[in-house]
Motif scaffolding. Structure first.
Motif, PDB file in Angstrom:
ATOM      1  N   THR A  18       0.417   5.252  -6.233  1.00 21.28           N
ATOM      2  CA  THR A  18       1.135   3.975  -6.213  1.00 21.28           C
ATOM      3  C   THR A  18       2.262   3.974  -5.187  1.00 21.28           C
ATOM      4  O   THR A  18       2.508   2.977  -4.540  1.00 21.28           O
ATOM      5  CB  THR A  18       1.721   3.604  -7.587  1.00 21.28           C
ATOM      6  OG1 THR A  18       2.338   4.751  -8.149  1.00 21.28           O
ATOM      7  CG2 THR A  18       0.634   3.096  -8.512  1.00 21.28           C
ATOM      8  N   ILE A  21       0.823   3.414  -1.906  1.00 18.44           N
ATOM      9  CA  ILE A  21       0.423   2.015  -1.742  1.00 18.44           C
ATOM     10  C   ILE A  21       1.640   1.182  -1.387  1.00 18.44           C
ATOM     11  O   ILE A  21       1.621   0.373  -0.477  1.00 18.44           O
ATOM     12  CB  ILE A  21      -0.224   1.472  -3.050  1.00 18.44           C
ATOM     13  CG1 ILE A  21      -1.568   2.146  -3.284  1.00 18.44           C
ATOM     14  CG2 ILE A  21      -0.404  -0.040  -2.956  1.00 18.44           C
ATOM     15  CD1 ILE A  21      -2.163   1.884  -4.648  1.00 18.44           C
ATOM     16  N   ALA A  22       2.749   1.427  -2.105  1.00 22.58           N
ATOM     17  CA  ALA A  22       3.955   0.633  -1.864  1.00 22.58           C
ATOM     18  C   ALA A  22       4.482   0.851  -0.457  1.00 22.58           C
ATOM     19  O   ALA A  22       4.830  -0.083   0.248  1.00 22.58           O
ATOM     20  CB  ALA A  22       5.022   0.977  -2.891  1.00 22.58           C
ATOM     21  N   ALA A  25       2.178  -0.573   2.087  1.00 28.28           N
ATOM     22  CA  ALA A  25       2.191  -2.033   2.122  1.00 28.28           C
ATOM     23  C   ALA A  25       3.411  -2.548   2.865  1.00 28.28           C
ATOM     24  O   ALA A  25       3.689  -3.730   2.883  1.00 28.28           O
ATOM     25  CB  ALA A  25       2.188  -2.587   0.699  1.00 28.28           C
ATOM     26  N   LEU A  27       6.460  -1.763   2.104  1.00 32.62           N
ATOM     27  CA  LEU A  27       7.533  -2.019   1.161  1.00 32.62           C
ATOM     28  C   LEU A  27       8.714  -1.090   1.426  1.00 32.62           C
ATOM     29  O   LEU A  27       9.694  -1.098   0.728  1.00 32.62           O
ATOM     30  CB  LEU A  27       6.995  -1.809  -0.263  1.00 32.62           C
ATOM     31  CG  LEU A  27       7.818  -2.392  -1.408  1.00 32.62           C
ATOM     32  CD1 LEU A  27       8.045  -3.872  -1.231  1.00 32.62           C
ATOM     33  CD2 LEU A  27       7.104  -2.148  -2.714  1.00 32.62           C
ATOM     34  N   PRO A  30      11.185   2.863  -2.038  1.00 35.65           N
ATOM     35  CA  PRO A  30      11.723   2.148  -3.202  1.00 35.65           C
ATOM     36  C   PRO A  30      13.239   2.082  -3.196  1.00 35.65           C
ATOM     37  O   PRO A  30      13.803   1.057  -3.536  1.00 35.65           O
ATOM     38  CB  PRO A  30      11.197   2.962  -4.384  1.00 35.65           C
ATOM     39  CG  PRO A  30       9.898   3.499  -3.895  1.00 35.65           C
ATOM     40  CD  PRO A  30      10.132   3.820  -2.448  1.00 35.65           C
ATOM     41  N   VAL A  33      14.398  -0.663  -0.846  1.00 34.25           N
ATOM     42  CA  VAL A  33      14.053  -1.984  -1.362  1.00 34.25           C
ATOM     43  C   VAL A  33      14.974  -2.357  -2.513  1.00 34.25           C
ATOM     44  O   VAL A  33      15.454  -3.476  -2.605  1.00 34.25           O
ATOM     45  CB  VAL A  33      12.571  -1.976  -1.803  1.00 34.25           C
ATOM     46  CG1 VAL A  33      12.276  -3.108  -2.740  1.00 34.25           C
ATOM     47  CG2 VAL A  33      11.683  -2.061  -0.583  1.00 34.25           C
ATOM     48  N   LEU A  34      15.245  -1.393  -3.390  1.00 34.85           N
ATOM     49  CA  LEU A  34      16.101  -1.667  -4.533  1.00 34.85           C
ATOM     50  C   LEU A  34      17.520  -2.002  -4.093  1.00 34.85           C
ATOM     51  O   LEU A  34      18.219  -2.739  -4.752  1.00 34.85           O
ATOM     52  CB  LEU A  34      16.113  -0.465  -5.497  1.00 34.85           C
ATOM     53  CG  LEU A  34      14.809  -0.220  -6.255  1.00 34.85           C
ATOM     54  CD1 LEU A  34      14.924   1.012  -7.123  1.00 34.85           C
ATOM     55  CD2 LEU A  34      14.424  -1.425  -7.087  1.00 34.85           C
TER      56      LEU A  34
ATOM     57  N   ASP B  49       7.100  -7.728  -3.558  1.00 32.57           N
ATOM     58  CA  ASP B  49       6.825  -8.059  -2.161  1.00 32.57           C
ATOM     59  C   ASP B  49       5.419  -8.643  -2.091  1.00 32.57           C
ATOM     60  O   ASP B  49       4.458  -8.006  -2.531  1.00 32.57           O
ATOM     61  CB  ASP B  49       6.924  -6.775  -1.326  1.00 32.57           C
ATOM     62  CG  ASP B  49       6.567  -6.997   0.126  1.00 32.57           C
ATOM     63  OD1 ASP B  49       5.616  -6.350   0.594  1.00 32.57           O
ATOM     64  OD2 ASP B  49       7.224  -7.811   0.791  1.00 32.57           O
ATOM     65  N   LYS B  86      -1.569  -9.034  -0.837  1.00 28.41           N
ATOM     66  CA  LYS B  86      -1.183  -7.796  -1.495  1.00 28.41           C
ATOM     67  C   LYS B  86       0.169  -7.999  -2.155  1.00 28.41           C
ATOM     68  O   LYS B  86       1.096  -8.525  -1.551  1.00 28.41           O
ATOM     69  CB  LYS B  86      -1.059  -6.703  -0.434  1.00 28.41           C
ATOM     70  CG  LYS B  86      -1.013  -5.298  -0.972  1.00 28.41           C
ATOM     71  CD  LYS B  86      -1.148  -4.343   0.208  1.00 28.41           C
ATOM     72  CE  LYS B  86      -1.711  -3.013  -0.189  1.00 28.41           C
ATOM     73  NZ  LYS B  86      -2.077  -2.204   0.984  1.00 28.41           N
ATOM     74  N   SER B  88       3.181  -6.008  -4.250  1.00 27.86           N
ATOM     75  CA  SER B  88       3.710  -4.695  -4.636  1.00 27.86           C
ATOM     76  C   SER B  88       5.055  -4.876  -5.321  1.00 27.86           C
ATOM     77  O   SER B  88       5.837  -5.731  -4.918  1.00 27.86           O
ATOM     78  CB  SER B  88       3.950  -3.833  -3.392  1.00 27.86           C
ATOM     79  OG  SER B  88       2.863  -3.897  -2.520  1.00 27.86           O
ATOM     80  N   TRP B  89       5.319  -4.074  -6.326  1.00 28.06           N
ATOM     81  CA  TRP B  89       6.608  -4.189  -6.998  1.00 28.06           C
ATOM     82  C   TRP B  89       7.280  -2.837  -7.158  1.00 28.06           C
ATOM     83  O   TRP B  89       6.632  -1.793  -7.131  1.00 28.06           O
ATOM     84  CB  TRP B  89       6.484  -4.888  -8.347  1.00 28.06           C
ATOM     85  CG  TRP B  89       5.526  -4.292  -9.346  1.00 28.06           C
ATOM     86  CD1 TRP B  89       4.273  -4.756  -9.638  1.00 28.06           C
ATOM     87  CD2 TRP B  89       5.728  -3.160 -10.201  1.00 28.06           C
ATOM     88  NE1 TRP B  89       3.695  -3.993 -10.612  1.00 28.06           N
ATOM     89  CE2 TRP B  89       4.565  -3.003 -10.979  1.00 28.06           C
ATOM     90  CE3 TRP B  89       6.798  -2.263 -10.401  1.00 28.06           C
ATOM     91  CZ2 TRP B  89       4.424  -1.984 -11.920  1.00 28.06           C
ATOM     92  CZ3 TRP B  89       6.655  -1.247 -11.341  1.00 28.06           C
ATOM     93  CH2 TRP B  89       5.468  -1.122 -12.089  1.00 28.06           C
ATOM     94  N   VAL B  90       8.622  -2.903  -7.336  1.00 27.58           N
ATOM     95  CA  VAL B  90       9.414  -1.707  -7.598  1.00 27.58           C
ATOM     96  C   VAL B  90      10.322  -2.054  -8.776  1.00 27.58           C
ATOM     97  O   VAL B  90      10.918  -3.136  -8.800  1.00 27.58           O
ATOM     98  CB  VAL B  90      10.327  -1.341  -6.397  1.00 27.58           C
ATOM     99  CG1 VAL B  90      11.035  -0.025  -6.648  1.00 27.58           C
ATOM    100  CG2 VAL B  90       9.521  -1.263  -5.116  1.00 27.58           C
ATOM    101  N   THR B  96       6.614   2.084  -9.200  1.00 24.70           N
ATOM    102  CA  THR B  96       5.999   1.044  -8.371  1.00 24.70           C
ATOM    103  C   THR B  96       4.625   0.651  -8.889  1.00 24.70           C
ATOM    104  O   THR B  96       4.012   1.363  -9.692  1.00 24.70           O
ATOM    105  CB  THR B  96       5.828   1.538  -6.932  1.00 24.70           C
ATOM    106  OG1 THR B  96       4.972   2.690  -6.947  1.00 24.70           O
ATOM    107  CG2 THR B  96       7.158   1.920  -6.308  1.00 24.70           C
ATOM    108  N   GLY B  97       4.159  -0.489  -8.418  1.00 25.43           N
ATOM    109  CA  GLY B  97       2.819  -0.927  -8.770  1.00 25.43           C
ATOM    110  C   GLY B  97       2.360  -1.867  -7.684  1.00 25.43           C
ATOM    111  O   GLY B  97       3.154  -2.407  -6.923  1.00 25.43           O
ATOM    112  N   SER B  98       1.058  -2.061  -7.585  1.00 19.36           N
ATOM    113  CA  SER B  98       0.588  -3.028  -6.592  1.00 19.36           C
ATOM    114  C   SER B  98      -0.846  -3.427  -6.877  1.00 19.36           C
ATOM    115  O   SER B  98      -1.528  -2.837  -7.713  1.00 19.36           O
ATOM    116  CB  SER B  98       0.692  -2.453  -5.194  1.00 19.36           C
ATOM    117  OG  SER B  98      -0.330  -1.515  -4.978  1.00 19.36           O
TER     118      SER B  98
END
Lengths: 157, 104
Positions: A18, A21-22, A25, A27, A30, A33-34, B49, B86, B88-90, B96-98
Protein backbone atom coordinates in the motif's frame (compact mmCIF):
# COMPACT_ATOMS: atom_id res chain seq x y z
CA UNK A 1 12.99 5.54 18.62
CA UNK A 2 12.85 4.34 15.05
CA UNK A 3 13.11 7.21 12.57
CA UNK A 4 9.66 7.90 11.03
CA UNK A 5 10.47 7.00 7.43
CA UNK A 6 12.00 3.72 8.49
CA UNK A 7 8.98 2.99 10.66
CA UNK A 8 6.69 3.64 7.69
CA UNK A 9 8.84 1.41 5.51
CA UNK A 10 8.68 -1.41 8.03
CA UNK A 11 4.92 -0.97 8.37
CA UNK A 12 4.56 -1.02 4.61
CA UNK A 13 6.50 -4.21 4.14
CA UNK A 14 4.19 -5.85 6.64
CA UNK A 15 1.08 -4.25 5.17
CA UNK A 16 1.94 -5.21 1.64
CA UNK A 17 2.44 -2.72 -1.09
CA UNK A 18 0.00 0.00 0.00
CA UNK A 19 2.81 2.43 0.73
CA UNK A 20 4.33 1.73 -2.65
CA UNK A 21 0.95 2.36 -4.23
CA UNK A 22 0.59 5.66 -2.39
CA UNK A 23 4.05 6.84 -3.29
CA UNK A 24 3.74 5.55 -6.83
CA UNK A 25 0.47 7.40 -7.19
CA UNK A 26 2.37 10.62 -6.67
CA UNK A 27 1.11 10.96 -3.14
CA UNK A 28 4.66 11.80 -1.94
CA UNK A 29 5.54 10.40 1.45
CA UNK A 30 2.71 10.07 3.97
CA UNK A 31 4.49 12.43 6.37
CA UNK A 32 4.72 15.15 3.72
CA UNK A 33 1.10 14.74 2.75
CA UNK A 34 -0.06 14.77 6.35
CA UNK A 35 1.82 18.04 6.93
CA UNK A 36 -0.59 19.69 4.48
CA UNK A 37 -3.65 18.68 6.49
CA UNK A 38 -5.06 21.89 8.05
CA UNK A 39 -4.80 20.87 11.69
CA UNK A 40 -5.93 24.17 13.22
CA UNK A 41 -9.06 24.18 11.09
CA UNK A 42 -9.99 20.60 11.98
CA UNK A 43 -9.32 21.11 15.70
CA UNK A 44 -11.28 24.37 15.87
CA UNK A 45 -14.28 24.26 18.17
CA UNK A 46 -16.35 26.93 16.46
CA UNK A 47 -17.41 27.47 12.87
CA UNK A 48 -15.68 30.88 12.75
CA UNK A 49 -12.40 29.44 13.98
CA UNK A 50 -12.70 26.55 11.55
CA UNK A 51 -13.18 28.93 8.62
CA UNK A 52 -10.31 31.09 9.83
CA UNK A 53 -8.08 28.05 10.21
CA UNK A 54 -8.93 26.82 6.74
CA UNK A 55 -8.91 30.09 4.84
CA UNK A 56 -7.18 32.71 6.97
CA UNK A 57 -10.29 34.83 7.42
CA UNK A 58 -13.73 34.14 8.79
CA UNK A 59 -15.75 36.62 6.77
CA UNK A 60 -17.78 34.74 4.19
CA UNK A 61 -20.62 36.32 2.25
CA UNK A 62 -23.89 34.43 2.14
CA UNK A 63 -24.53 33.18 -1.35
CA UNK A 64 -27.46 31.73 -3.21
CA UNK A 65 -25.06 30.08 -5.67
CA UNK A 66 -24.24 27.29 -3.23
CA UNK A 67 -26.63 24.38 -3.10
CA UNK A 68 -26.61 22.05 -0.10
CA UNK A 69 -28.47 18.78 -0.47
CA UNK A 70 -29.00 17.02 2.83
CA UNK A 71 -31.99 15.40 4.50
CA UNK A 72 -34.23 17.72 6.51
CA UNK A 73 -34.51 14.98 9.07
CA UNK A 74 -31.72 12.43 9.33
CA UNK A 75 -32.75 9.08 10.77
CA UNK A 76 -29.20 8.19 11.63
CA UNK A 77 -26.87 11.00 12.66
CA UNK A 78 -23.84 8.76 12.13
CA UNK A 79 -24.36 8.69 8.37
CA UNK A 80 -25.88 11.81 6.85
CA UNK A 81 -25.45 12.21 3.09
CA UNK A 82 -24.47 15.76 2.13
CA UNK A 83 -23.89 17.09 -1.37
CA UNK A 84 -22.61 20.57 -2.09
CA UNK A 85 -22.75 22.16 -5.50
CA UNK A 86 -21.74 25.64 -6.54
CA UNK A 87 -22.54 27.41 -9.78
CA UNK A 88 -19.66 29.86 -9.27
CA UNK A 89 -16.56 29.92 -11.41
CA UNK A 90 -12.96 29.64 -10.19
CA UNK A 91 -13.90 27.51 -7.21
CA UNK A 92 -10.70 26.63 -5.35
CA UNK A 93 -12.12 25.03 -2.26
CA UNK A 94 -15.33 23.84 -0.67
CA UNK A 95 -15.54 22.98 2.99
CA UNK A 96 -18.41 21.62 4.98
CA UNK A 97 -19.03 22.21 8.67
CA UNK A 98 -21.49 20.79 11.13
CA UNK A 99 -22.21 23.67 13.45
CA UNK A 100 -22.98 21.71 16.61
CA UNK A 101 -20.31 19.03 16.32
CA UNK A 102 -17.54 19.39 18.92
CA UNK A 103 -15.17 20.14 16.05
CA UNK A 104 -17.33 21.62 13.30
CA UNK A 105 -15.08 21.15 10.27
CA UNK A 106 -16.02 17.91 8.58
CA UNK A 107 -14.05 18.11 5.36
CA UNK A 108 -12.31 20.51 3.02
CA UNK A 109 -11.95 19.84 -0.69
CA UNK A 110 -9.40 21.46 -2.98
CA UNK A 111 -10.28 21.69 -6.64
CA UNK A 112 -8.01 21.86 -9.64
CA UNK A 113 -9.40 23.75 -12.66
CA UNK A 114 -10.71 20.53 -14.23
CA UNK A 115 -12.70 19.43 -11.20
CA UNK A 116 -16.37 20.40 -11.16
CA UNK A 117 -17.38 22.45 -8.08
CA UNK A 118 -19.41 19.73 -6.42
CA UNK A 119 -18.74 17.12 -3.84
CA UNK A 120 -20.79 14.50 -2.09
CA UNK A 121 -19.97 12.66 1.11
CA UNK A 122 -21.49 11.34 4.32
CA UNK A 123 -21.03 13.05 7.65
CA UNK A 124 -21.64 12.48 11.33
CA UNK A 125 -24.09 15.01 12.74
CA UNK A 126 -24.05 14.80 16.52
CA UNK A 127 -27.34 16.60 17.06
CA UNK A 128 -29.76 18.73 15.07
CA UNK A 129 -27.58 21.39 13.55
CA UNK A 130 -26.90 23.66 10.64
CA UNK A 131 -24.69 22.19 7.97
CA UNK A 132 -22.64 25.04 6.57
CA UNK A 133 -20.84 25.05 3.24
CA UNK A 134 -18.04 27.54 2.68
CA UNK A 135 -16.80 28.07 -0.86
CA UNK A 136 -13.63 29.87 -1.82
CA UNK A 137 -14.03 31.18 -5.36
CA UNK A 138 -11.96 33.79 -7.12
CA UNK A 139 -10.10 34.40 -3.87
CA UNK A 140 -13.29 35.28 -1.93
CA UNK A 141 -15.30 33.32 0.61
CA UNK A 142 -19.00 32.53 0.35
CA UNK A 143 -21.27 30.45 2.52
CA UNK A 144 -24.65 28.79 2.69
CA UNK A 145 -26.37 26.85 5.39
CA UNK A 146 -29.04 24.16 5.75
CA UNK A 147 -30.58 22.74 8.88
CA UNK A 148 -30.43 19.01 9.44
CA UNK A 149 -32.53 17.60 12.25
CA UNK A 150 -31.27 14.39 13.81
CA UNK A 151 -33.35 11.78 15.58
CA UNK A 152 -30.42 9.56 16.64
CA UNK A 153 -27.11 11.35 17.37
CA UNK A 154 -24.03 10.74 15.25
CA UNK A 155 -21.00 10.58 17.47
CA UNK A 156 -21.48 7.32 19.36
CA UNK A 157 -22.47 9.18 22.51
CA UNK B 1 -8.62 -6.44 2.34
CA UNK B 2 -7.58 -3.41 4.39
CA UNK B 3 -6.93 -0.23 2.47
CA UNK B 4 -8.83 -0.98 -0.73
CA UNK B 5 -10.89 1.82 -2.27
CA UNK B 6 -13.90 0.87 -4.38
CA UNK B 7 -14.44 3.16 -7.33
CA UNK B 8 -17.10 3.52 -9.97
CA UNK B 9 -16.32 6.03 -12.70
CA UNK B 10 -18.64 6.87 -15.59
CA UNK B 11 -18.39 9.36 -18.40
CA UNK B 12 -21.48 11.57 -18.72
CA UNK B 13 -21.37 14.16 -21.51
CA UNK B 14 -17.60 14.49 -21.31
CA UNK B 15 -17.54 14.73 -17.53
CA UNK B 16 -16.26 11.87 -15.42
CA UNK B 17 -18.57 11.16 -12.49
CA UNK B 18 -16.72 9.26 -9.78
CA UNK B 19 -18.22 7.52 -6.79
CA UNK B 20 -15.90 5.95 -4.26
CA UNK B 21 -16.05 4.09 -0.99
CA UNK B 22 -13.09 3.79 1.36
CA UNK B 23 -12.92 1.22 4.16
CA UNK B 24 -11.95 2.93 7.39
CA UNK B 25 -13.27 3.06 10.98
CA UNK B 26 -13.04 6.90 11.13
CA UNK B 27 -12.86 6.88 14.93
CA UNK B 28 -13.42 10.30 16.48
CA UNK B 29 -11.71 9.53 19.75
CA UNK B 30 -15.00 10.04 21.61
CA UNK B 31 -16.34 6.52 21.45
CA UNK B 32 -15.78 4.28 24.45
CA UNK B 33 -14.86 0.64 24.24
CA UNK B 34 -17.84 -1.12 25.79
CA UNK B 35 -15.72 -3.70 27.56
CA UNK B 36 -12.94 -1.57 28.98
CA UNK B 37 -14.77 1.74 29.27
CA UNK B 38 -11.74 3.44 27.73
CA UNK B 39 -11.96 5.85 24.84
CA UNK B 40 -11.02 4.40 21.47
CA UNK B 41 -8.28 6.67 20.11
CA UNK B 42 -8.74 8.88 17.05
CA UNK B 43 -8.13 7.00 13.85
CA UNK B 44 -9.35 8.60 10.67
CA UNK B 45 -8.39 9.33 7.07
CA UNK B 46 -6.87 12.80 6.79
CA UNK B 47 -5.92 13.22 3.15
CA UNK B 48 -7.40 11.74 -0.01
CA UNK B 49 -5.70 12.24 -3.36
CA UNK B 50 -7.89 11.74 -6.43
CA UNK B 51 -6.06 11.29 -9.71
CA UNK B 52 -6.99 11.07 -13.36
CA UNK B 53 -4.32 9.40 -15.52
CA UNK B 54 -1.70 10.17 -12.89
CA UNK B 55 -2.68 13.82 -12.41
CA UNK B 56 -4.35 15.04 -9.22
CA UNK B 57 -7.79 16.52 -9.91
CA UNK B 58 -9.04 16.81 -6.35
CA UNK B 59 -7.55 16.69 -2.89
CA UNK B 60 -9.80 16.04 0.07
CA UNK B 61 -8.89 16.83 3.66
CA UNK B 62 -11.14 14.85 5.96
CA UNK B 63 -11.83 15.04 9.66
CA UNK B 64 -13.24 12.54 12.10
CA UNK B 65 -16.76 13.90 11.41
CA UNK B 66 -16.78 12.04 8.12
CA UNK B 67 -18.81 8.86 8.52
CA UNK B 68 -17.22 5.46 8.91
CA UNK B 69 -16.27 3.97 5.55
CA UNK B 70 -16.02 7.34 3.82
CA UNK B 71 -18.07 7.87 0.70
CA UNK B 72 -16.81 10.45 -1.75
CA UNK B 73 -18.27 11.50 -5.07
CA UNK B 74 -16.82 14.14 -7.37
CA UNK B 75 -16.71 15.10 -11.05
CA UNK B 76 -14.10 16.38 -13.45
CA UNK B 77 -13.84 17.43 -17.08
CA UNK B 78 -11.38 16.41 -19.77
CA UNK B 79 -11.84 12.67 -19.36
CA UNK B 80 -12.24 9.82 -21.82
CA UNK B 81 -13.54 6.30 -21.51
CA UNK B 82 -10.79 3.93 -20.54
CA UNK B 83 -8.86 6.57 -18.55
CA UNK B 84 -7.69 5.64 -15.07
CA UNK B 85 -9.01 7.13 -11.85
CA UNK B 86 -6.89 6.44 -8.79
CA UNK B 87 -7.82 7.35 -5.24
CA UNK B 88 -5.24 7.13 -2.45
CA UNK B 89 -5.59 8.04 1.19
CA UNK B 90 -3.39 8.56 4.24
CA UNK B 91 -4.74 8.48 7.78
CA UNK B 92 -3.61 10.14 11.01
CA UNK B 93 -1.42 7.15 11.85
CA UNK B 94 0.34 7.28 8.49
CA UNK B 95 -1.47 4.20 7.21
CA UNK B 96 -2.46 4.26 3.56
CA UNK B 97 -4.94 2.77 1.15
CA UNK B 98 -5.79 3.13 -2.49
CA UNK B 99 -7.79 1.82 -5.41
CA UNK B 100 -8.16 2.47 -9.08
CA UNK B 101 -10.69 1.97 -11.83
CA UNK B 102 -11.16 2.74 -15.49
CA UNK B 103 -13.75 5.26 -16.61
CA UNK B 104 -16.65 3.51 -18.35
Amino acid sequence: MIEPKRRLFLKATLAGSTLAIAVGAGLLTPTQVLAAWPKDAFNAKSVDDAIKGAYGSSSAAESGDIEITAPQIAENGAVVPVTIRSSMSDVESISVMIEKNGRPLGAEFRFTPRAKPMVSTRLKVAKSSNVIAVVKAGGKLYSASKEVKVTIGGCGG
Amino acid sequence: MAGKVKIRAKLKKGVAVVKSLMSHPMETGNRKDKKTGKKIPEHFIEVVDCQHNGETVLTAHLGASVSKNPYLSFEFAGANKGDTVKISWVDNKGETGSGEAKIK
